[in-house]
Write an enzyme that holds these catalytic residues in place. Structure first.
Site, PDB file in Angstrom:
ATOM      1  N   HIS A 151      -0.116 -27.926  25.916  1.00 65.23           N
ATOM      2  CA  HIS A 151      -1.044 -27.117  26.704  1.00 65.23           C
ATOM      3  C   HIS A 151      -1.324 -27.759  28.052  1.00 65.23           C
ATOM      4  O   HIS A 151      -1.026 -28.932  28.265  1.00 65.23           O
ATOM      5  CB  HIS A 151      -2.362 -26.916  25.936  1.00 65.23           C
ATOM      6  N   LYS A 155      -7.152 -28.836  29.033  1.00 67.13           N
ATOM      7  CA  LYS A 155      -7.653 -28.340  27.736  1.00 67.13           C
ATOM      8  C   LYS A 155      -8.476 -29.428  27.057  1.00 67.13           C
ATOM      9  O   LYS A 155      -8.010 -30.559  26.885  1.00 67.13           O
ATOM     10  CB  LYS A 155      -6.479 -27.912  26.847  1.00 67.13           C
TER      11      LYS A 155
END
Ligand code: NAP
Length: 264
Positions: A151, A155
């Site tokens: 990701h 995040k």
């Protein structure tokens, strides 16, 4: 022409803004309001229409009378928004992740009692939903599996909710636990990642990534890799539209999009 479904979108961050723009393009949906913390009392333009923006979700629901509340804010605000929708007989579609299982069960009971539809969809990306389904089939035929989720660098949490959910689903689809090859000598701590139900989970965070997941199964002389890549947040729009259209013809809570895709 059939009447458009009136939708209020709660949350106008990375997800909410993409969903509001995407839904506003659909012929059968009208985004009639957007909720965010600031700036209250403002307007924004979606598909050429002026849309009110407010921090007061109950007030916005009363003023705009939507058929659906698309909840895409943050977990700490989501429950209050969903309750405000239920109190008014408005169907919630919840994209916000991190709802407690207690709250989901409460929501299920209220929906059953009032014959009201709701969808809770922790993953709106259709490709990711299909990957989960395929992984739960493949997991029946391999004793070893590792998940690598990747990701964007900002995040906050790791591993991703989708990676955890994948591991839980894989484990639930088997009678015997997965087995993980042990490492007896570590020259660098932590390199084997985390472990859940005998499944290794690795989290990669890098600029340039959006949301990606690989599930690698290992067997005698072979591996099988399933991979899904989200290359832009637009990937969430078709799933949100599917859920919004679904609540028009349902009278109960649906958890996840798999059932709406005929995968359950
Ligand atoms: N289901 C899926 O497929 C999927 C995909 C991606 C993300 N998610 C989840 O969706 C949620 C939102 O993610 P994100 O990346 O969009 O977050 P984000 O960029 O931080 O945006 C959050 C939005 O919620 C608004 N907000 C927060 N508290 C509020 C309140 N009390 N009342 C009204 N609005 C409020 C914020 O308002 P301001 O703009 O005023 O700050 C902001 O617009 C997270 O739970 C995330 O994990 C789900």
């Amino acid at each position: 022409m059939a009447e458009r479904t009136r939708v209020v979108v709660a949350g106008y961050g990375r997800l909410g803004a993409e969903l509001a723009r995407g839904l506003a393009q659909a012929d059968d949906v009208e985004v009639v309001g957007v909720a965010r913390r600031a700036p209250a009392g403002a307007h924004l333009t979606l598909a050429g229409r002026d849309v009110p923006v407010s921090a007061d979700v109950p007030g916005l629901l009363d003023a705009t009378a939507p058929r659906v509340l698309l909840e895409a804010s943050l977990p700490e605000a989501a429950e209050g928004h969903v309750r405000a929708a239920l109190d008014r007989g408005i169907s919630p579609v919840v994209a916000t992740s991190g709802l407690s299982s207690t709250f989901v069960e409460e929501l299920r009971a209220v929906c059953r009692q009032r014959r009201l539809a709701a969808v809770v969809a922790p993953n709106l990306s259709l490709g990711a939903v299909v990957l989960l389904h395929l992984a739960s089939i493949a997991g029946r035929f391999f004793d070893h599996v590792e998940i690598i989720e990747m990701h964007r660098q900002g995040k906050a949490d790791a591993p991703s909710g989708t990676a955890l959910h994948t591991a839980q689903l894989l484990a639930a689809a088997r009678d015997v636990p997965f087995s993980r090859a042990p490492t007896t000598r570590f020259t660098l701590p932590g390199v084997r990642g985390g472990e859940l139900e005998g499944i290794g989970i690795h989290s990669v965070r890098l600029p340039g990534l959006v949301a990606h997941q690989e599930v690698i199964f290992g067997g005698l002389g072979q591996t099988l890799t399933l991979r899904h890549d989200t290359t832009s947040n637009e990937s969430y729009v078709p799933g949100a539209l599917l859920a919004v259209r679904h609540v028009l013809k349902s009278q109960e809570l649906t958890y996840g999009l798999a059932a709406l895709l005929g995968l359950e």
